[in-house]
Enzyme design. Structure first.
Site, PDB file in Angstrom:
ATOM      1  N   THR A  72      12.121  -3.670   8.835  1.00 30.99           N
ATOM      2  CA  THR A  72      11.785  -2.265   9.085  1.00 30.99           C
ATOM      3  C   THR A  72      11.974  -1.399   7.837  1.00 30.99           C
ATOM      4  O   THR A  72      12.695  -1.748   6.908  1.00 30.99           O
ATOM      5  CB  THR A  72      12.637  -1.707  10.228  1.00 30.99           C
ATOM      6  OG1 THR A  72      14.006  -1.952   9.928  1.00 30.99           O
ATOM      7  CG2 THR A  72      12.264  -2.349  11.541  1.00 30.99           C
TER       8      THR A  72
ATOM      9  N   CYS B  42     -18.003  15.999   9.518  1.00 33.60           N
ATOM     10  CA  CYS B  42     -18.295  15.364   8.227  1.00 33.60           C
ATOM     11  C   CYS B  42     -18.566  16.423   7.152  1.00 33.60           C
ATOM     12  O   CYS B  42     -18.101  16.308   6.016  1.00 33.60           O
ATOM     13  CB  CYS B  42     -19.459  14.393   8.351  1.00 33.60           C
ATOM     14  SG  CYS B  42     -20.992  15.161   8.920  1.00 33.60           S
TER      15      CYS B  42
ATOM     16  N   CYS C 288     -25.768  11.310  15.894  1.00 26.58           N
ATOM     17  CA  CYS C 288     -24.938  12.443  15.458  1.00 26.58           C
ATOM     18  C   CYS C 288     -24.826  13.470  16.582  1.00 26.58           C
ATOM     19  O   CYS C 288     -25.818  13.799  17.241  1.00 26.58           O
ATOM     20  CB  CYS C 288     -25.586  13.073  14.220  1.00 26.58           C
ATOM     21  SG  CYS C 288     -24.726  14.557  13.660  1.00 26.58           S
TER      22      CYS C 288
ATOM     23  N   CYS D  25     -21.141  17.795  15.327  1.00 27.24           N
ATOM     24  CA  CYS D  25     -19.828  18.453  15.407  1.00 27.24           C
ATOM     25  C   CYS D  25     -19.451  19.076  14.062  1.00 27.24           C
ATOM     26  O   CYS D  25     -18.519  19.868  13.976  1.00 27.24           O
ATOM     27  CB  CYS D  25     -18.752  17.458  15.845  1.00 27.24           C
ATOM     28  SG  CYS D  25     -18.419  16.171  14.628  1.00 27.24           S
TER      29      CYS D  25
ATOM     30  N   ASN E 151      18.310 -12.889   7.487  1.00 27.86           N
ATOM     31  CA  ASN E 151      17.986 -11.465   7.606  1.00 27.86           C
ATOM     32  C   ASN E 151      18.539 -10.696   6.408  1.00 27.86           C
ATOM     33  O   ASN E 151      19.694 -10.294   6.384  1.00 27.86           O
ATOM     34  CB  ASN E 151      18.563 -10.920   8.923  1.00 27.86           C
ATOM     35  CG  ASN E 151      18.221  -9.464   9.152  1.00 27.86           C
ATOM     36  OD1 ASN E 151      17.808  -8.758   8.237  1.00 27.86           O
ATOM     37  ND2 ASN E 151      18.396  -8.999  10.379  1.00 27.86           N
ATOM     38  N   PHE E 152      17.691 -10.524   5.415  1.00 27.76           N
ATOM     39  CA  PHE E 152      18.043  -9.734   4.238  1.00 27.76           C
ATOM     40  C   PHE E 152      17.292  -8.404   4.279  1.00 27.76           C
ATOM     41  O   PHE E 152      16.919  -7.849   3.251  1.00 27.76           O
ATOM     42  CB  PHE E 152      17.664 -10.470   2.946  1.00 27.76           C
ATOM     43  CG  PHE E 152      18.414 -11.752   2.717  1.00 27.76           C
ATOM     44  CD1 PHE E 152      19.686 -11.952   3.227  1.00 27.76           C
ATOM     45  CD2 PHE E 152      17.841 -12.779   1.971  1.00 27.76           C
ATOM     46  CE1 PHE E 152      20.368 -13.137   3.018  1.00 27.76           C
ATOM     47  CE2 PHE E 152      18.510 -13.967   1.740  1.00 27.76           C
ATOM     48  CZ  PHE E 152      19.779 -14.148   2.268  1.00 27.76           C
TER      49      PHE E 152
ATOM     50  N   CYS F 236      17.485  -5.819   7.342  1.00 29.74           N
ATOM     51  CA  CYS F 236      17.857  -4.735   8.244  1.00 29.74           C
ATOM     52  C   CYS F 236      18.398  -3.551   7.434  1.00 29.74           C
ATOM     53  O   CYS F 236      19.361  -3.690   6.688  1.00 29.74           O
ATOM     54  CB  CYS F 236      18.900  -5.246   9.229  1.00 29.74           C
ATOM     55  SG  CYS F 236      19.148  -4.130  10.598  1.00 29.74           S
TER      56      CYS F 236
ATOM     57  N   CYS G 119     -23.271  11.821  -3.549  1.00 30.97           N
ATOM     58  CA  CYS G 119     -22.252  11.148  -2.729  1.00 30.97           C
ATOM     59  C   CYS G 119     -21.526  10.112  -3.579  1.00 30.97           C
ATOM     60  O   CYS G 119     -22.154   9.294  -4.251  1.00 30.97           O
ATOM     61  CB  CYS G 119     -22.922  10.482  -1.526  1.00 30.97           C
ATOM     62  SG  CYS G 119     -21.776   9.542  -0.505  1.00 30.97           S
TER      63      CYS G 119
ATOM     64  N   CYS H 299     -16.309  16.932   3.897  1.00 25.02           N
ATOM     65  CA  CYS H 299     -16.928  16.765   2.580  1.00 25.02           C
ATOM     66  C   CYS H 299     -16.814  18.059   1.759  1.00 25.02           C
ATOM     67  O   CYS H 299     -16.525  18.016   0.560  1.00 25.02           O
ATOM     68  CB  CYS H 299     -18.393  16.359   2.742  1.00 25.02           C
ATOM     69  SG  CYS H 299     -19.141  15.808   1.199  1.00 25.02           S
TER      70      CYS H 299
END
Lengths: 74, 429
Positions: B201, B348, B342, B345, B132-133, B135, B379, B352
């Protein structure tokens, strides 16, 4: 102007020079884009510099040179 | 049904699912229950000089209703005497001789300390060692864990000391809290590591309570940095596994760790070069039995792919992981919105307009219905619209034939250099 239109304009300028017999001789890139040097030997020696601003045009012009160099190597 | 067994640097396991060295592998009781549930191996919670923990140790980051998107801990290595742990390891191995039991070790960086613990642990019969190098908290302040793992020369030296006496395969567990993980990986290999595992971690502070102004977690009003893990870290871990897998100077098997929660995650890590994987946070969140679904899912996937062994996945995507400079600049994808899926909503369009290239128009079709349409020529194929779209199948990213020869950035720069080098003003004037 839409991005594509800006590119299309620059692409057209490149294609026109090539159609007129110019070839791409040098590309200098800086903060403002790319200065592309076109040269022609016939009918009269001349050179033209085109400043390209759009990323797609800068890509397009180098793709042409790349494809040409590959063809020459092959 | 495919063969799920693996052999990681000589450590055999009935399947690639190992528990990572962490709270779920603290005792024989836990590890044996894990094996009963289906886990193929376990890396015992790190052994070393028994520590003293604080109370209030864990914290989690919840995001938009998703519990435990990320997990933070300030718990240290085992707080139990070595002999107690060894007795339980012995009993566990005796009950489950075909399962992999690996001892995670952490001691002060001296040859004598490493020799002593390696000999004592191997004497009771483990299948391998994991150094364990990595933690990042508590032990690092004492010159161990990540403090060792951030110094390549110390990684090399300590691995060498272990290898001087070890008779079982040695895995070196790497810290992600470093600029280039391949440097440390290569030093571990130079020191004789039989395998590497990653990632440990990531340095973190889970949060600050905006009402009490305390850190989360806090110990009597004081906090300290902890180690971050869980689903949020998976992309970081996957990238580090990939970097090591494609580095020919590393060249040892990899045990993948970092946010693995599903069988799909396992497949991804193995495709990117891991021989096996380790899990912690998902077990802390859902318990040992999540492995049942992982085993089923992996089995079905392998059957669907017509693969006889899980080992056939190992490294299959590594060659597809490259450098940015080697990507084709003339490859082009564009977004296409499928009207039938679609839900209008407008997410997009907003994304954009505000964050990309303003190429999704809000229009009205012939029937008077509001529609969204991509101007494909504008695009850039950034994927943002499809990322923010909440409706399945509403946006496809479609490859377009650019008509241009493939050319990478590196090739482009070479072309310009060659072109400019061969040009002379004298030729044209």
């Amino acid at each position: 102007m839409a991005a594509y239109e800006e590119f299309a304009k620059e692409q057209q300028a490149i294609d026109e020079l090539l159609f007129k017999g110019y070839s791409i001789a040098g590309i200098q890139e800086d903060l403002d884009g790319a200065k592309v040097k076109f040269v022609r030997g016939e009918p009269a020696k001349s050179n033209v510099e085109l400043v390209l601003l759009t990323a797609d045009a800068r890509k397009y012009v180098t793709t042409l040179v790349f494809a040409n160099q590959k063809t020459v190597v092959l | 049904m495919a063969d799920l067994s693996i052999n990681l640097a000589g450590i055999k396991s009935p399947n690639p699912f190992w528990l990572a060295s962490a709270p779920p592998t603290n005792t024989g009781y836990q590890v044996q229950r894990a094996f009963e549930a289906g886990w193929g191996g376990a890396v015992w919670k790190t052994l070393g000089d028994p520590i003293i923990n604080t109370s209030s140790r864990f914290a989690a980051v919840h995001f938009n209703g998703q519990r435990v998107a990320g997990f933070n801990n300030i718990e240290l290595i085992t707080d139990r005497p070595l002999e107690v742990n060894l007795k339980e390891i012995y009993e566990t191995k005796k009950r489950f001789p075909n399962h992999a039991v690996i001892a995670s070790l952490m001691v002060e960086p001296t040859q004598k300390a490493w020799h002593e613990i390696v000999k004592r642990v191997e004497a009771i019969g483990v299948d391998g060692l994991e150094l364990n190098f990595g933690c990042p908290h508590g032990m690092a302040e004492r010159g161990m864990g990540a403090a060792s793992g951030q110094q390549p020369d110390l990684v090399l030296a300590q691995t060498s000391w272990v290898k001087e006496v070890a008779t079982t395969p040695v895995i070196v567990k790497l810290t992600p809290n470093i600029t280039d993980i391949t440097v440390v990986a290569r030093h571990a290999v130079k020191g004789g590591a039989d395998a590497i595992s990653m990632i440990n971690t990531i340095n973190s502070l889970a949060g600050v309570d905006i009402h009490s102004w305390n850190t989360i977690p806090h110990v009597g009003g004081q906090g300290a940095h902890g180690g971050y893990c869980g689903p949020a870290v998976k992309p970081i871990a996957l990238s580090m596994v990939a970097e090591c897998a494609r580095d020919l100077n590393v060249g040892v098997p990899i045990s993948g760790i970092g946010g693995i929660s599903t069988w799909q995650d396992v497949v991804e890590f193995m495709l990117m070069g891991a021989t096996g994987i380790q899990v912690c946070t998902a077990v802390m969140h859902h318990g040992f039995r999540i492995v049942e679904e992982m085993i089923d899912g992996l089995n079905n996937y392998l059957d669907e792919k017509g693969l006889a062994s899980v080992t056939e996945l190992i490294g299959k995507s590594v060659s597809r992981y490259s450098n940015w400079g080697d990507l084709d600049l003339n490859y082009k994808v564009v977004a296409r919105i499928n009207e039938e899926n679609c839900i209008n909503c407008n997410k997009c369009h907003i994304a954009c307009e505000d964050a990309s290239h303003q190429c999704i128009d809000m229009l009205t079709n012939a029937e008077g219905k509001a529609i969204l349409q991509v101007r494909e020529e504008d695009c850039v194929g950034c994927n943002l619209c499809s990322i923010v779209c909440p409706a399945d199948g509403a946006i496809d990213m479609v490859p377009l034939e650019s008509g241009l020869a493939p050319m990478t950035w590196n090739e482009r720069q070479k072309v310009i250099s060659t072109l400019n080098g061969s040009y002379s003003e004298a030729e044209v004037v």
